[in-house]
Design a protein around this motif. Structure first.
Motif, PDB file in Angstrom:
ATOM      1  N   GLN A 224       0.832  -1.200   0.000  1.00 50.72           N
ATOM      2  CA  GLN A 224       0.000   0.000   0.000  1.00 50.72           C
ATOM      3  C   GLN A 224       0.870   1.255   0.000  1.00 50.72           C
ATOM      4  OE1 GLN A 224      -2.254  -1.036   3.513  1.00 50.72           O
ATOM      5  NE2 GLN A 224      -4.113  -1.430   2.317  1.00 50.72           N
ATOM      6  N   GLU A 248      -8.517  -0.911   1.651  1.00 49.07           N
ATOM      7  CA  GLU A 248      -8.313  -2.275   1.172  1.00 49.07           C
ATOM      8  C   GLU A 248      -7.828  -3.159   2.311  1.00 49.07           C
ATOM      9  OE1 GLU A 248      -6.792  -0.955  -3.294  1.00 49.07           O
ATOM     10  OE2 GLU A 248      -5.425  -1.815  -1.817  1.00 49.07           O
ATOM     11  N   GLN A 249      -8.260  -4.402   2.287  1.00 49.21           N
ATOM     12  CA  GLN A 249      -7.822  -5.330   3.317  1.00 49.21           C
ATOM     13  C   GLN A 249      -6.381  -5.732   3.047  1.00 49.21           C
ATOM     14  OE1 GLN A 249     -10.251  -8.805   3.705  1.00 49.21           O
ATOM     15  NE2 GLN A 249      -9.134  -9.610   5.472  1.00 49.21           N
ATOM     16  N   LYS A 250      -5.563  -5.725   4.074  1.00 51.81           N
ATOM     17  CA  LYS A 250      -4.169  -6.123   3.919  1.00 51.81           C
ATOM     18  C   LYS A 250      -4.066  -7.629   3.739  1.00 51.81           C
ATOM     19  CE  LYS A 250      -2.323  -2.568   7.012  1.00 51.81           C
ATOM     20  NZ  LYS A 250      -1.527  -2.368   8.236  1.00 51.81           N
TER      21      LYS A 250
END
Length: 298
Positions: A224, A248-250
């Motif tokens: 990211q 956003e999901q890591k």
């Protein structure tokens, strides 16, 4: 044991100039990067001073406006104040600012639990001091050496700190972070690799990220941070882009594992740097994995 080296002549001269100096005449080193914290180690230092006195003199140099500038011994001075002492033993040495900066950094890098932001400022200060220093033939030459280009200077900082040149460069990049982001790195909430990527964002872009971290209660992963840096270089990083990336999901593989220094330091000699501890842990894990594989094949 201190990492910096003096010639025998300098050691003799410094030993001959130990003075008992009133605490009020001792002033902190300008922009001293290492914090003085009232933690457990400080409490132990205070108790030691109460019982035995100051066993290791501080190092200071005369100030133009009177008094002395502490080069090494900020924690000892604070402990003396808590212990109720009025004076402390000090080695007085009339050295220039660049040499004093290098001695100050080297003497403090031996401490445990140094925060990333402290190490970042210290490495930068030492690097700049080495670059400013011309060729020397006096007593500091054995420690500082001769002035060289930036690459050789940063390699010297790395060698004397027991770090790789790349790692020192990463630490120095942390100085480009906004204070709020540096604090998150110190707390272990942002890893070193994403922090370095974020350091290339413009100040206003970093402030956008700080606001998003506060609102989303999330910190950026390496990937990211890379994307934000790329968008910044393209002139396309704005509030919406930062929010979109941070929502956003890591992915688990992007997470940085953090091991509390106070839990693992006891397993290593005091001379081990964080990098050497990391290398040792990796080797031990590799040995453990090979043993597991052999056991499974039996």
């Amino acid at each position: 044991m201190s990492a910096f080296v003096f010639s025998e002549d300098l050691e003799v001269e410094m030993k001959d100039t130990i003075k008992e100096i009133p605490l009020g005449e001792l002033h902190p080193f300008p922009d001293h990067p290492f914090g003085v914290r009232d933690d457990e180690a400080m409490a132990q230092t205070v108790e030691s001073i109460k019982e035995y006195g100051v066993l290791v003199p501080a190092i200071a140099r005369p100030r133009e406006n009177g008094g002395y500038e502490i080069i090494a011994g900020h924690r000892r001075k604070h402990a003396c104040e808590i212990a109720g002492l009025k004076t402390m033993p000090v080695i007085v040495r009339d050295i220039d600012r660049n040499t004093a900066t290098i001695v100050m950094v080297d003497s403090n890098l031996q401490r445990e639990n140094i925060l990333p932001s402290e190490r970042a400022k210290a490495y930068k200060m030492k690097l700049e001091a080495i670059k400013r220093q011309g060729a020397r033939t006096d007593l500091t030459c054995t420690q500082v050496g001769h002035k060289s280009n930036g690459t050789k200077s940063i390699q010297k900082v790395a060698d004397e700190a027991g770090e790789s040149r790349t790692q020192v460069q990463r630490y120095i990049r942390l100085n480009e972070l906004q204070p709020e982001l540096q604090h998150l790195v110190d707390e272990g909430k942002i890893g070193m690799t994403p922090a370095v990527e974020i350091s290339y964002l413009k100040p206003d872009e970093q402030k956008m990220l700080i606001e998003t971290i506060d609102s989303e209660q999330a910190t950026p992963s390496f990937s990211q941070a890379q994307r934000m840096r790329r968008l910044s270089q393209e002139g396309k990083l704005n509030d919406d882009a930062v929010l979109g990336i941070m929502m956003e999901q890591k992915k688990p593989e992007n997470w940085d594992l953090k091991l509390p220094m106070e839990k693992i330091r006891k397993f290593f000699p005091r001379s081990y740097t964080p990098q050497r501890m990391e290398e040792t842990i990796i080797k031990l894990l590799e040995t453990w994995m090979k043993k597991r594989q052999r056991d499974q094949q039996r």
